[in-house]
Design a protein around this motif. Structure first.
Motif, PDB file in Angstrom:
ATOM      1  N   VAL A  44       0.784  -1.417  -0.003  1.00 16.42           N
ATOM      2  CA  VAL A  44      -0.111   0.079   0.090  1.00 16.42           C
ATOM      3  C   VAL A  44       0.835   1.186  -0.065  1.00 16.42           C
ATOM      4  CG1 VAL A  44      -1.732   1.330   1.399  1.00 16.42           C
ATOM      5  CG2 VAL A  44      -1.812  -1.280   1.149  1.00 16.42           C
ATOM      6  N   LEU A  45       1.750   1.394   0.915  1.00 16.07           N
ATOM      7  CA  LEU A  45       2.490   2.661   1.093  1.00 16.07           C
ATOM      8  C   LEU A  45       3.526   2.825  -0.002  1.00 16.07           C
ATOM      9  CD1 LEU A  45       2.953   2.883   4.972  1.00 16.07           C
ATOM     10  CD2 LEU A  45       1.074   3.778   3.713  1.00 16.07           C
ATOM     11  N   ILE A  46       4.317   1.825  -0.274  1.00 17.33           N
ATOM     12  CA  ILE A  46       5.331   2.249  -1.322  1.00 17.33           C
ATOM     13  C   ILE A  46       4.559   2.534  -2.754  1.00 17.33           C
ATOM     14  CG2 ILE A  46       7.336   1.034  -2.555  1.00 17.33           C
ATOM     15  CD1 ILE A  46       8.100  -0.232   0.131  1.00 17.33           C
ATOM     16  N   PRO A  47       3.831   1.472  -3.120  1.00 14.73           N
ATOM     17  CA  PRO A  47       2.975   1.694  -4.419  1.00 14.73           C
ATOM     18  C   PRO A  47       2.342   2.955  -4.742  1.00 14.73           C
ATOM     19  CG  PRO A  47       2.610  -0.656  -3.696  1.00 14.73           C
ATOM     20  CD  PRO A  47       3.218   0.092  -2.483  1.00 14.73           C
ATOM     21  N   PHE A  48       1.566   3.560  -3.638  1.00 17.64           N
ATOM     22  CA  PHE A  48       1.094   4.807  -3.710  1.00 17.64           C
ATOM     23  C   PHE A  48       1.885   5.940  -3.336  1.00 17.64           C
ATOM     24  CE2 PHE A  48      -2.540   1.628  -3.223  1.00 17.64           C
ATOM     25  CZ  PHE A  48      -3.195   1.850  -4.634  1.00 17.64           C
ATOM     26  N   ASN A  49       3.144   5.635  -2.997  1.00 18.55           N
ATOM     27  CA  ASN A  49       4.088   6.761  -2.348  1.00 18.55           C
ATOM     28  C   ASN A  49       3.647   7.453  -1.516  1.00 18.55           C
ATOM     29  OD1 ASN A  49       6.546   8.272  -2.877  1.00 18.55           O
ATOM     30  ND2 ASN A  49       5.542   9.677  -4.322  1.00 18.55           N
ATOM     31  N   LEU A  50       3.226   6.604  -0.499  1.00 20.95           N
ATOM     32  CA  LEU A  50       2.781   7.292   0.759  1.00 20.95           C
ATOM     33  C   LEU A  50       3.646   6.986   1.987  1.00 20.95           C
ATOM     34  CD1 LEU A  50      -1.124   6.388   0.547  1.00 20.95           C
ATOM     35  CD2 LEU A  50      -0.142   8.738   0.284  1.00 20.95           C
ATOM     36  N   THR A  51       4.771   6.670   1.838  1.00 22.85           N
ATOM     37  CA  THR A  51       5.774   6.086   2.683  1.00 22.85           C
ATOM     38  C   THR A  51       6.049   7.081   4.107  1.00 22.85           C
ATOM     39  OG1 THR A  51       7.755   6.845   1.383  1.00 22.85           O
ATOM     40  CG2 THR A  51       7.202   4.399   1.334  1.00 22.85           C
ATOM     41  N   PHE A  52       5.637   8.393   3.845  1.00 21.54           N
ATOM     42  CA  PHE A  52       5.601   9.350   4.749  1.00 21.54           C
ATOM     43  C   PHE A  52       4.641   9.090   5.834  1.00 21.54           C
ATOM     44  CE2 PHE A  52       2.822  11.093   1.555  1.00 21.54           C
ATOM     45  CZ  PHE A  52       1.735  11.487   2.334  1.00 21.54           C
ATOM     46  N   LEU A  53       3.820   8.321   5.529  1.00 25.20           N
ATOM     47  CA  LEU A  53       2.700   7.937   6.537  1.00 25.20           C
ATOM     48  C   LEU A  53       3.106   6.744   7.520  1.00 25.20           C
ATOM     49  CD1 LEU A  53      -0.536   8.560   4.690  1.00 25.20           C
ATOM     50  CD2 LEU A  53       0.459   9.989   6.519  1.00 25.20           C
ATOM     51  N   ARG A  54       4.371   6.181   7.162  1.00 23.63           N
ATOM     52  CA  ARG A  54       4.662   4.931   7.875  1.00 23.63           C
ATOM     53  C   ARG A  54       4.468   4.784   9.132  1.00 23.63           C
ATOM     54  NH1 ARG A  54      10.896   3.357   7.553  1.00 23.63           N
ATOM     55  NH2 ARG A  54      10.810   5.266   8.960  1.00 23.63           N
ATOM     56  N   THR A  55       4.854   5.795   9.881  1.00 21.57           N
ATOM     57  CA  THR A  55       4.706   5.655  11.401  1.00 21.57           C
ATOM     58  C   THR A  55       3.298   5.748  11.851  1.00 21.57           C
ATOM     59  OG1 THR A  55       7.006   6.783  11.786  1.00 21.57           O
ATOM     60  CG2 THR A  55       5.467   6.715  13.536  1.00 21.57           C
ATOM     61  N   VAL A  56       2.522   6.716  11.174  1.00 23.65           N
ATOM     62  CA  VAL A  56       1.032   6.617  11.784  1.00 23.65           C
ATOM     63  C   VAL A  56       0.470   5.339  11.425  1.00 23.65           C
ATOM     64  CG1 VAL A  56      -1.322   7.908  11.239  1.00 23.65           C
ATOM     65  CG2 VAL A  56       1.093   9.105  11.364  1.00 23.65           C
ATOM     66  N   VAL A  57       0.633   5.017  10.140  1.00 22.07           N
ATOM     67  CA  VAL A  57       0.142   3.541   9.917  1.00 22.07           C
ATOM     68  C   VAL A  57       0.436   2.626  10.676  1.00 22.07           C
ATOM     69  CG1 VAL A  57      -0.328   1.829   8.141  1.00 22.07           C
ATOM     70  CG2 VAL A  57      -0.431   4.421   7.351  1.00 22.07           C
ATOM     71  N   PHE A  58       1.616   2.297  11.053  1.00 19.54           N
ATOM     72  CA  PHE A  58       2.047   1.358  11.873  1.00 19.54           C
ATOM     73  C   PHE A  58       1.601   1.422  13.396  1.00 19.54           C
ATOM     74  CE2 PHE A  58       6.319   0.398   9.389  1.00 19.54           C
ATOM     75  CZ  PHE A  58       5.578   0.082   8.500  1.00 19.54           C
ATOM     76  N   VAL A  59       1.528   2.655  13.874  1.00 21.64           N
ATOM     77  CA  VAL A  59       0.726   2.816  15.187  1.00 21.64           C
ATOM     78  C   VAL A  59      -0.679   2.297  15.065  1.00 21.64           C
ATOM     79  CG1 VAL A  59       0.069   4.588  16.895  1.00 21.64           C
ATOM     80  CG2 VAL A  59       2.339   4.691  15.835  1.00 21.64           C
ATOM     81  N   LEU A  60      -1.355   2.728  14.216  1.00 21.87           N
ATOM     82  CA  LEU A  60      -2.819   2.366  14.215  1.00 21.87           C
ATOM     83  C   LEU A  60      -2.728   0.815  14.109  1.00 21.87           C
ATOM     84  CD1 LEU A  60      -4.193   5.009  11.739  1.00 21.87           C
ATOM     85  CD2 LEU A  60      -4.508   4.836  14.057  1.00 21.87           C
ATOM     86  N   LEU A  61      -1.906   0.013  13.279  1.00 17.85           N
ATOM     87  CA  LEU A  61      -1.976  -1.451  13.049  1.00 17.85           C
ATOM     88  C   LEU A  61      -1.721  -1.859  14.463  1.00 17.85           C
ATOM     89  CD1 LEU A  61       0.124  -1.950   9.711  1.00 17.85           C
ATOM     90  CD2 LEU A  61      -2.418  -2.437  10.256  1.00 17.85           C
ATOM     91  N   ILE A  62      -0.643  -1.353  15.163  1.00 19.08           N
ATOM     92  CA  ILE A  62      -0.479  -2.031  16.364  1.00 19.08           C
ATOM     93  C   ILE A  62      -1.698  -1.895  17.416  1.00 19.08           C
ATOM     94  CG2 ILE A  62       1.370  -1.714  18.516  1.00 19.08           C
ATOM     95  CD1 ILE A  62       3.443  -1.189  16.146  1.00 19.08           C
ATOM     96  N   ALA A  63      -2.364  -0.498  17.744  1.00 15.10           N
ATOM     97  CA  ALA A  63      -2.931  -0.215  18.474  1.00 15.10           C
ATOM     98  C   ALA A  63      -4.348  -1.267  18.231  1.00 15.10           C
ATOM     99  CB  ALA A  63      -3.476   1.225  18.557  1.00 15.10           C
ATOM    100  N   SER A  64      -4.647  -1.382  17.045  1.00 17.61           N
ATOM    101  CA  SER A  64      -5.838  -2.348  16.802  1.00 17.61           C
ATOM    102  C   SER A  64      -5.377  -3.620  17.053  1.00 17.61           C
ATOM    103  CB  SER A  64      -6.048  -2.364  14.967  1.00 17.61           C
ATOM    104  OG  SER A  64      -6.190  -0.939  14.993  1.00 17.61           O
ATOM    105  N   PHE A  65      -4.360  -4.161  16.922  1.00 15.42           N
ATOM    106  CA  PHE A  65      -3.939  -5.551  17.155  1.00 15.42           C
ATOM    107  C   PHE A  65      -4.027  -5.446  18.769  1.00 15.42           C
ATOM    108  CE2 PHE A  65      -1.077  -9.032  18.027  1.00 15.42           C
ATOM    109  CZ  PHE A  65      -1.861 -10.099  17.489  1.00 15.42           C
ATOM    110  N   VAL A  66      -3.414  -4.653  19.378  1.00 15.39           N
ATOM    111  CA  VAL A  66      -3.325  -4.896  20.704  1.00 15.39           C
ATOM    112  C   VAL A  66      -5.000  -4.803  21.481  1.00 15.39           C
ATOM    113  CG1 VAL A  66      -2.744  -3.662  22.863  1.00 15.39           C
ATOM    114  CG2 VAL A  66      -1.004  -3.917  21.180  1.00 15.39           C
ATOM    115  N   GLN A  67      -5.558  -4.058  21.083  1.00 15.63           N
ATOM    116  CA  GLN A  67      -7.086  -3.904  21.392  1.00 15.63           C
ATOM    117  C   GLN A  67      -7.675  -5.515  21.170  1.00 15.63           C
ATOM    118  OE1 GLN A  67      -8.337  -1.228  22.825  1.00 15.63           O
ATOM    119  NE2 GLN A  67     -10.136  -2.544  23.479  1.00 15.63           N
ATOM    120  N   LEU A  68      -7.561  -6.050  20.026  1.00 14.87           N
ATOM    121  CA  LEU A  68      -8.068  -7.304  19.592  1.00 14.87           C
ATOM    122  C   LEU A  68      -7.391  -8.392  20.784  1.00 14.87           C
ATOM    123  CD1 LEU A  68      -9.492  -9.164  17.853  1.00 14.87           C
ATOM    124  CD2 LEU A  68      -7.416  -9.362  16.743  1.00 14.87           C
TER     125      LEU A  68
END
Length: 193
Positions: A63-87
């Protein structure tokens, strides 16, 4: 195969996030008072690091590399981690209430634990392929588990020791952590990636 074994050993011992990089110390000092809680927390952090690294690698590369959105990496990673921990919290609360009560607030702190975020970021920065990312994540999680179990074992032994009054509790825990860090410093430079 040898490179994966080297990466794994490096993540567990040589580049241990707690004892050589000093990340994740809030949970390390908070939970290491009890050996049983430390074993459980080590398993939880290992599973969260592994699963969040897998999810982060997939999202980053598809997602991030193909759409040239790598600058959102930290935000996206934090959201993924928070979602998984909530689960994970929901599952543990339902399946193992005693473990959930033992961990208390520290379970939610996994979501903000800097180790859990550092591993996917370092995997992306190191341009690891999928298997390298998984091996590094498992090794990093087991390194955290090893560190917290060692610390809990030592702290439980110290309950029987004659510790000077000003050093009781967190004071002697910091001294122990420093001694553990010094012992792990001896492994630095043994494995080069």
């Amino acid at each position: 195969m040898a490179s994966y074994l080297t990466l794994f050993i490096s993540a567990v011992v040589v580049n241990n996030y707690v004892l050589t990089r000093f990340l994740g110390l809030c949970i390390f000092f908070g939970v290491s008072k009890n050996l049983n809680a430390s074993v459980g927390m080590g398993m939880a952090v290992t599973s969260v690091i592994t699963m969040s690294s897998i999810l982060a690698w997939v999202v980053y590369h598809f997602v991030l590399i193909p759409f040239n959105l790598t600058f959102l990496r930290t935000v996206v990673f934090v959201l993924l981690i928070a979602s998984f921990v909530q689960l994970l919290e929901t599952i543990i609360k339902k399946q193992a209430p005693a473990l959930y009560n033992m961990w208390g607030i520290y379970l939610l702190l996994i979501a903000t634990n800097c180790i859990v975020l550092a591993v996917p970021i370092l995997n992306a920065d190191s341009n690891f392929n999928f298997l390298q990312s998984v091996v590094n994540a498992i090794g990093s999680g087991l390194g955290f588990a090893m560190a917290i179990i060692l610390m809990a074992s030592l702290r439980e032994k110290l309950r029987l020791a004659d510790v000077p009054k000003p050093l009781e509790g967190l004071g002697v825990a910091f001294i122990l952590a420093g001694m553990l860090a010094l012992s792990f410093l001896g492994f630095s430079g043994m494995i080069s990636l």
